[in-house]
Design an enzyme around this catalytic site. Structure first.
Site, PDB file in Angstrom:
ATOM      1  N   ARG A   8       1.046  -1.256  -0.030  1.00 45.37           N
ATOM      2  CA  ARG A   8      -0.031   0.036   0.060  1.00 45.37           C
ATOM      3  C   ARG A   8       0.860   1.298  -0.013  1.00 45.37           C
ATOM      4  O   ARG A   8       1.945   1.231   0.739  1.00 45.37           O
ATOM      5  CB  ARG A   8      -0.841  -0.085   1.305  1.00 45.37           C
ATOM      6  N   HIS A   9       0.748   2.225  -0.991  1.00 43.94           N
ATOM      7  CA  HIS A   9       1.278   3.340  -1.050  1.00 43.94           C
ATOM      8  C   HIS A   9       1.484   4.158   0.485  1.00 43.94           C
ATOM      9  O   HIS A   9       0.916   3.773   1.411  1.00 43.94           O
ATOM     10  CB  HIS A   9       0.973   4.485  -2.017  1.00 43.94           C
ATOM     11  N   ARG A  52       0.386   9.054  -5.943  1.00 39.41           N
ATOM     12  CA  ARG A  52       0.965   8.363  -4.505  1.00 39.41           C
ATOM     13  C   ARG A  52       1.459   7.076  -4.773  1.00 39.41           C
ATOM     14  O   ARG A  52       2.398   6.700  -3.799  1.00 39.41           O
ATOM     15  CB  ARG A  52      -0.460   8.458  -3.713  1.00 39.41           C
ATOM     16  N   GLU A  75      -7.064   2.857  -7.850  1.00 43.37           N
ATOM     17  CA  GLU A  75      -8.149   2.767  -6.874  1.00 43.37           C
ATOM     18  C   GLU A  75      -9.414   2.859  -7.188  1.00 43.37           C
ATOM     19  O   GLU A  75      -9.508   3.147  -8.567  1.00 43.37           O
ATOM     20  CB  GLU A  75      -7.964   3.990  -5.631  1.00 43.37           C
ATOM     21  N   HIS A 142      -3.182   0.674  -4.126  1.00 46.22           N
ATOM     22  CA  HIS A 142      -4.254   1.178  -3.037  1.00 46.22           C
ATOM     23  C   HIS A 142      -5.059   0.064  -2.300  1.00 46.22           C
ATOM     24  O   HIS A 142      -5.088  -0.877  -2.741  1.00 46.22           O
ATOM     25  CB  HIS A 142      -5.144   2.114  -3.944  1.00 46.22           C
TER      26      HIS A 142
END
Length: 189
Positions: A8-9, A52, A75, A142
């Site tokens: 996850r970023h 991101r 996302e 995401h």
């Protein structure tokens, strides 16, 4: 054996629903990024094309091969809900919001995606990546993208998986060959 490593970023600091909104991650925690990079195998790295995820991938790349950004790994598209808080969404569209959270599947915000649409899009990209890289890949993505593949590996319902938590910079590891199995989720190093 093939393994999908999903990261996850980094944190965004945003409290809104930022699906396709292209905001930056806070990558100032260099110690966390170093630990994360060191914990990952020597596999190709891919990310969604949103800033991101892309910038987080670039921060942990080390000597790994970098694959082109993949729009299919974005996302969920929240449509008219983009950037709004949960409270604002509940005020604007209480029935759709209730259905969206209670029975994720085909319910979607105006101009956005349903859970099933997100799942199909991300799975298509992951399948394509794994066909090209059968040893596995590291995907920096995401919350929703990760959970679609957790659902695929765990057999959980959409509602069960949608209720899970994922921390920023967490690792989710999924074995994809010979069969899909969830090895660990939301692991922080």
């Amino acid at each position: 054996m093939s393994t999908l490593w999903m990261v996850r970023h980094g944190p965004t600091g945003s409290k809104g629903m930022n699906g396709w909104t292209d905001i930056r991650a806070d990558l100032s925690d260099s110690a966390a990024l170093s630990r994360l990079s060191a914990a990952l195998p020597d596999l190709p790295v891919v990310s969604s094309d949103l800033r991101r995820a892309r910038e987080t991938a670039d921060a942990i790349i080390a000597q790994r091969p970098r694959l082109p950004d993949d729009e299919g790994l974005r996302e969920m598209n929240f449509g008219t809900w983009e950037g709004k808080s949960f409270t604002e969404v509940w005020t604007l569209a209480p029935k759709i919001a209730q259905d969206f959270w209670d029975a994720p599947g085909d319910v979607r915000p105006d101009g956005g995606e349903s859970w099933n649409m997100l799942h199909a899009r991300v799975s298509k990209s992951i399948d394509r990546l794994l066909a090209s890289h059968p040893e596995g890949v590291i995907a920096v993505v995401h919350f929703g993208a990760i959970l679609t593949q957790v659902q695929r590996a765990s057999g959980e319902t959409a509602k069960q998986v949608f209720g899970r938590k994922l921390q920023y910079f967490s690792i989710t590891e999924i074995q994809t060959q010979p069969e899909w199995q969830l090895r660990r989720i939301d692991h922080i190093v």
